[in-house]
Design an enzyme around this catalytic site. Structure first.
Site, PDB file in Angstrom:
ATOM      1  N   LYS A 176       8.358  10.976  -0.510  1.00 33.44           N
ATOM      2  CA  LYS A 176       7.848  10.404   0.876  1.00 33.44           C
ATOM      3  C   LYS A 176       8.617   9.726   1.938  1.00 33.44           C
ATOM      4  CE  LYS A 176       5.978   6.160   1.414  1.00 33.44           C
ATOM      5  NZ  LYS A 176       5.224   4.617   0.963  1.00 33.44           N
ATOM      6  N   ASN A 192      -3.148   4.088   4.746  1.00 37.91           N
ATOM      7  CA  ASN A 192      -3.659   2.985   4.051  1.00 37.91           C
ATOM      8  C   ASN A 192      -3.466   1.920   4.772  1.00 37.91           C
ATOM      9  OD1 ASN A 192      -1.859   4.974   1.751  1.00 37.91           O
ATOM     10  ND2 ASN A 192      -4.254   4.801   1.485  1.00 37.91           N
ATOM     11  N   THR A 223       6.101   0.799   2.226  1.00 41.38           N
ATOM     12  CA  THR A 223       7.148   1.272   3.040  1.00 41.38           C
ATOM     13  C   THR A 223       6.477   2.377   3.980  1.00 41.38           C
ATOM     14  OG1 THR A 223       8.647   1.224   1.355  1.00 41.38           O
ATOM     15  CG2 THR A 223       9.026   3.001   2.791  1.00 41.38           C
ATOM     16  N   LEU A 229       0.888  -1.095   0.058  1.00 43.19           N
ATOM     17  CA  LEU A 229      -0.085   0.019  -0.085  1.00 43.19           C
ATOM     18  C   LEU A 229       0.708   1.231   0.113  1.00 43.19           C
ATOM     19  CD1 LEU A 229      -2.211  -1.626   2.786  1.00 43.19           C
ATOM     20  CD2 LEU A 229      -2.904  -1.234   0.435  1.00 43.19           C
ATOM     21  N   PRO A 230       0.205   2.482  -0.346  1.00 44.05           N
ATOM     22  CA  PRO A 230       1.082   3.564  -0.662  1.00 44.05           C
ATOM     23  C   PRO A 230       1.577   4.232   0.465  1.00 44.05           C
ATOM     24  CG  PRO A 230      -1.032   3.760  -1.826  1.00 44.05           C
ATOM     25  CD  PRO A 230      -1.189   2.580  -0.855  1.00 44.05           C
ATOM     26  N   LYS A 268      15.454   0.049   4.974  1.00 45.98           N
ATOM     27  CA  LYS A 268      14.674   0.689   3.719  1.00 45.98           C
ATOM     28  C   LYS A 268      14.802   2.180   3.825  1.00 45.98           C
ATOM     29  CE  LYS A 268      11.919   1.583   0.212  1.00 45.98           C
ATOM     30  NZ  LYS A 268      10.690   1.136  -0.597  1.00 45.98           N
TER      31      LYS A 268
END
Length: 313
Positions: A261, A85, A111, A80-81, A186
């Site tokens: 983001k 979410n 992420t 998911l974004p 990440k």
């Protein structure tokens, strides 16, 4: 005829149990396809029904919401974004945790902020399920070819079960530690990537202004101590390398908006842990500025173009 029934019996003996998949966007769609390719029956859902069409044609079962998926599958992957979410898909009114089966394995490849991963893990644990964070690096190309890298955080005893599924979609599956450490790895990588890309763009631009041929300069950097992934694999200057976004008007690749983001996540986590990240913070502001100036959907290497524009060339 007996031959047919024999064939089908063999198929069902070798058949793999169903896997749920929530989020069929640019990354989720090719990932779910690779699960189908490896013989897993996929049960999927997405907030946009049109995102499900292609997978349905390939034989996936499409359901209305994450809760229904959790009712049918005891292994679920979410892609998911952003954090809100993820919170909604797991804990919302039609969320996975409304109907999750005890003993289910829930793997989130979004992420997001590591603290949200920890919250989801705690909520899943209350329902008798196991949650692991498994964000990816490699982008859409690697998602299609099944060559993603997964960075996995969670209970170590569950890693083998997670790896079995993730190996169908990735070339590297690395255990990082407790829940949230996958996200941490990440976020740190992408912060360094952004800083390196901006640095490469500045150096290339300065060299060009000083009269150096960009291909020659790249060659020299790449045999010298300034070499980095942005200079030798993903050069931001148009015409220096083939097969990278800079050679295709910065289309495809890893969007500036997504980089902004991830840098925002790096900034939040740095603030929460009182960690100084001066260059990470500056990189965040540069990518935010780029989003405001029309670069949002271009590849993040377009920072080279942005720098040239800033100096009025």
């Amino acid at each position: 005829p007996p031959l047919v029934s024999f064939k089908y019996r063999n198929l069902s003996m070798a058949s793999k149990t169903q896997v749920g998949f929530v989020g069929l966007g640019n990354m989720g769609n090719p990932m779910a396809k690779n699960l189908l390719k490896h013989g897993y029956p996929v049960i999927a859902t997405d907030v946009f029904p049109e995102s499900c069409k292609e997978l349905q044609e390939l034989g996936a079962q499409i359901l209305d919401n994450p809760a229904e998926v959790a009712d049918k599958a005891d292994r679920i992957i979410t892609m998911l974004p952003s954090s809100p979410n993820v919170i909604d898909v797991y804990t919302g009114p039609n969320g996975i945790l409304k109907k999750v089966k005890k003993g289910s394995l829930l793997i989130d490849s979004s992420t997001i902020d590591p603290s949200v991963s920890k919250e989801m893990a705690a909520a899943a644990e209350k329902m008798g399920a196991v949650f692991m964070d498994a964000p990816v690096s490699g982008g859409v190309g690697a998602a299609s070819s099944g060559k993603l890298t997964f960075m996995v955080g969670g209970v170590e005893e569950e890693f083998t079960a997670a790896k079995e599924l993730l190996s169908c979609m990735g070339a590297n599956v690395v255990y990082c530690g407790q829940v949230g450490t996958g996200q941490a790895a990440k976020i740190c990588n992408n912060m360094l990537l952004a800083i390196g890309m901006i640095g490469t763009s500045e150096a290339m631009n300065l060299g060009i202004r000083l009269g150096l041929d960009p291909k020659l300069l790249a060659k020299i950097l790449n045999m010298s101590s300034g070499r980095c992934w942005s200079s030798d694999t993903y050069n931001p200057v148009p015409g220096v390398m083939e097969g990278v976004p800079s050679g295709n008007n910065y289309q495809g690749g890893f969007g500036t908006q997504l980089m902004a983001k991830d840098l925002g996540l790096a900034q939040n986590t740095a603030t929460n842990t009182k960690t100084p990240v001066p260059l990470g913070s500056l990189a965040h502001q540069i990518y935010r500025m780029m989003c405001a100036r029309g670069y949002a959907s271009k590849d993040f290497s377009s920072v080279f173009q942005f720098l040239r524009e800033e100096e009025g060339q």
